[in-house]
Write an enzyme that holds these catalytic residues in place. Structure first.
Site, PDB file in Angstrom:
ATOM      1  NE  ARG A 105      -4.276  -1.596   1.831  1.00 60.60           N
ATOM      2  CZ  ARG A 105      -5.187  -1.958   2.714  1.00 60.60           C
ATOM      3  NH1 ARG A 105      -4.970  -1.747   3.995  1.00 60.60           N
ATOM      4  NH2 ARG A 105      -6.305  -2.531   2.333  1.00 60.60           N
ATOM      5  CE  LYS A 163     -16.587 -10.738  12.925  1.00 66.79           C
ATOM      6  NZ  LYS A 163     -16.081  -9.425  13.238  1.00 66.79           N
ATOM      7  N   GLY A 198      -6.632  -6.635   2.128  1.00 62.47           N
ATOM      8  CA  GLY A 198      -5.325  -6.614   2.771  1.00 62.47           C
ATOM      9  C   GLY A 198      -4.835  -8.001   3.131  1.00 62.47           C
ATOM     10  N   GLY A 225     -12.706  -4.302   0.937  1.00 65.58           N
ATOM     11  CA  GLY A 225     -14.101  -3.844   1.033  1.00 65.58           C
ATOM     12  C   GLY A 225     -14.455  -2.929  -0.127  1.00 65.58           C
TER      13      GLY A 225
HETATM   14  P1  AMP Z   1     -11.706 -10.961   6.926  1.00 68.76           P
HETATM   15  O1  AMP Z   1     -11.122  -9.791   7.650  1.00 68.76           O
HETATM   16  O2  AMP Z   1     -13.170 -11.174   7.171  1.00 68.76           O
HETATM   17  O3  AMP Z   1     -11.321 -11.034   5.463  1.00 68.76           O
HETATM   18  O4  AMP Z   1     -11.041 -12.237   7.591  1.00 68.76           O
HETATM   19  C1  AMP Z   1      -9.665 -12.517   7.553  1.00 68.76           C
HETATM   20  C2  AMP Z   1      -9.350 -13.373   8.740  1.00 68.76           C
HETATM   21  O5  AMP Z   1     -10.147 -14.524   8.710  1.00 68.76           O
HETATM   22  C3  AMP Z   1      -7.927 -13.857   8.808  1.00 68.76           C
HETATM   23  O6  AMP Z   1      -7.282 -13.185   9.848  1.00 68.76           O
HETATM   24  C4  AMP Z   1      -8.065 -15.352   9.085  1.00 68.76           C
HETATM   25  O7  AMP Z   1      -7.224 -15.778  10.142  1.00 68.76           O
HETATM   26  C5  AMP Z   1      -9.502 -15.484   9.499  1.00 68.76           C
HETATM   27  N1  AMP Z   1     -10.042 -16.822   9.226  1.00 68.76           N
HETATM   28  C6  AMP Z   1     -10.006 -17.496   8.074  1.00 68.76           C
HETATM   29  N2  AMP Z   1     -10.554 -18.691   8.212  1.00 68.76           N
HETATM   30  C7  AMP Z   1     -10.962 -18.819   9.484  1.00 68.76           C
HETATM   31  C8  AMP Z   1     -11.585 -19.847  10.242  1.00 68.76           C
HETATM   32  N3  AMP Z   1     -11.912 -21.021   9.686  1.00 68.76           N
HETATM   33  N4  AMP Z   1     -11.848 -19.620  11.556  1.00 68.76           N
HETATM   34  C9  AMP Z   1     -11.508 -18.441  12.096  1.00 68.76           C
HETATM   35  N5  AMP Z   1     -10.912 -17.419  11.450  1.00 68.76           N
HETATM   36  C10 AMP Z   1     -10.636 -17.613  10.152  1.00 68.76           C
END
Ligand code: AMP
Length: 403
Positions: free
Chosen positions: A37, A201, A354, A377
């Site tokens: 970035r 999420k 990111g 996003g």
């Molecule tokens: P996001 O910010 O929603 O794109 O999520 C990214 C994060 O999701 C990363 O830090 C991953 O460690 C976490 N992640 C991916 N898969 C899983 C999982 N099965 N359980 C918990 N966290 C997860």
């Protein structure tokens, strides 16, 4: 969509406020682990320096709670900028305080000042007009090069633009490049078009998923968000990440996919662990057999094979969100395998977000991707067809567009 061009501004020797996105990932020692970035903003900064401008840079970093917090200081960014630009970077002690104002007033042509983390002030995320006005005092011109936050109506992104007319504001080169790229992707994707969506999420990506449905041919789900869908399908997901309040939404998305003829893929096996830790006992299980109290932290080998098969004929791949907890080596395998496969494919490959950008860099395949977006996003919202709040004020009014 045509944007107000940086090159059309009469910048020579003037003071310019550039909103950058220096929200870079750092390790536990405060070292920047991926400076993409920062490097991506250099074209705009260098252009302004070549125009002999006094350059004031501003960014957020992480999510501080509206007050100074050493952990989120932009000092490491100032050091990296110094290395990359080969010139002194003046660092303000605060955002709009006395020190920042004094240093800005003393700035000479060709000098660079970096303000402290914008989110040390609550006015930033609240889009407070007073705070925005104070920021506008830092520059005779306003340039937005922070694609990663352009989907947020924050003071330095949206509010501030009201203090400039169209001869005094513009999109930076990075912002323009990202907007143009996603514009093409939305309007003329080469098919089949697959979206790989992962991360923690569903909530953050729900709308994006819905809006992607009419545009793509396949959706492959991974990461923590998969478990909300699996639970809705009646699987026992143990202690895996789940958003119970979104089960119905998950159902709706799956039904809509079916109606639209979009192939919707979920993991058929996972790496399940006894606890959320690198040293946890773990095993490969099918999605039907996750033991009680165990949590799925990565996609399993059968899913990797399935997804590879599903991706083998696609011409465009959009990837947003890791397939597992890639920060822990034990649970990085699924993401890493998918990264290699995406990198090797002949499709147009677009990585957004990111985490996903960080991941492909760790795996060492970042150079193989067609395009790595600096905004997760923001890129999803663009794909939804939305006009981003930070971009709207920088659009050339319709009557002025030359055809
Ligand atoms: P996001 O910010 O929603 O794109 O999520 C990214 C994060 O999701 C990363 O830090 C991953 O460690 C976490 N992640 C991916 N898969 C899983 C999982 N099965 N359980 C918990 N966290 C997860």
């Amino acid at each position: 969509m045509e944007l107000l061009h940086l090159k059309n501004l009469d910048l020579a020797g003037k003071q310019v406020f550039i909103r950058c996105d220096f929200n870079v990932p750092m390790d536990e020692f405060g070292n920047i682990t991926d400076d993409r970035r920062i490097r991506s903003a250099l074209a705009t900064i260098n252009y302004c320096l070549d125009e002999d401008c006094k350059v004031v840079l501003a960014s957020h970093l992480g999510r501080p709670k509206g007050e100074f917090d050493e952990k989120y200081s932009l000092r490491p960014v100032a050091r990296r900028l110094h290395q990359l630009l080969h010139r002194e970077i003046k660092m303000a002690e605060d955002v709009i305080g006395e020190d920042a104002r004094k240093k800005a007033a003393e700035l000479k042509e060709g000098e660079v000042l970096l303000l402290e983390n914008l989110r040390f002030k609550v006015g930033e995320t609240k889009n407070d007009p007073e705070f925005a006005k104070k920021l506008a005092e830092f520059g005779e011109f306003y340039v937005n090069d922070a694609f990663g936050v352009s989907h947020r109506a924050h003071a330095s992104v949206e509010g501030i633009t009201h203090y400039y007319d169209n001869e005094h504001k513009a999109a930076g080169f990075l912002l323009e490049k990202e907007i143009n790229f996603f514009g093409k992707l939305v309007n003329h994707p080469v098919r089949p078009f697959a979206a790989i969506v992962g991360g923690s999420k569903v909530s953050g990506k729900l709308e994006a998923l819905e809006n992607l449905l009419p545009k793509v041919d396949k959706i492959l789900i991974g990461g923590g968000m998969a478990f909300t869908f699996l639970k809705q399908l009646g699987y026992n997901i143990g202690a895996s990440l789940v958003e119970d309040d979104l089960l119905e939404e998950a159902q709706r998305i799956m039904e809509r996919a079916k109606k639209l003829g979009v192939k919707f893929y979920l993991p058929m096996d996972v790496i399940a662990a006894e606890k959320f830790a690198e040293d946890a006992v773990s095993k490969i299980v099918t999605s039907q057999e996750i033991p009680d109290n165990w949590m799925g932290l990565d996609i399993g080998p059968a899913t990797v094979r399935l997804y590879r098969e599903a991706l083998s004929d696609v011409q465009t791949i959009l990837w947003n969100g890791p397939m597992g907890v890639y920060e822990m080596e034990r649970f990085a395998r699924g993401s890493s395998k998918i990264a290699h496969f995406v990198a090797d494919s002949y499709a147009t490959t677009v990585v957004g977000g990111g985490d996903t950008a960080d991941l492909v860099q760790r795996v060492g395949v970042d150079d193989e991707m067609t395009f790595i977006s600096t905004g997760g996003g923001a890129s999803l919202e663009l794909l939804e067809g939305k006009v981003l709040p930070g971009v709207k004020p920088l659009m050339v009014p319709k009557e002025d567009v030359t055809l």
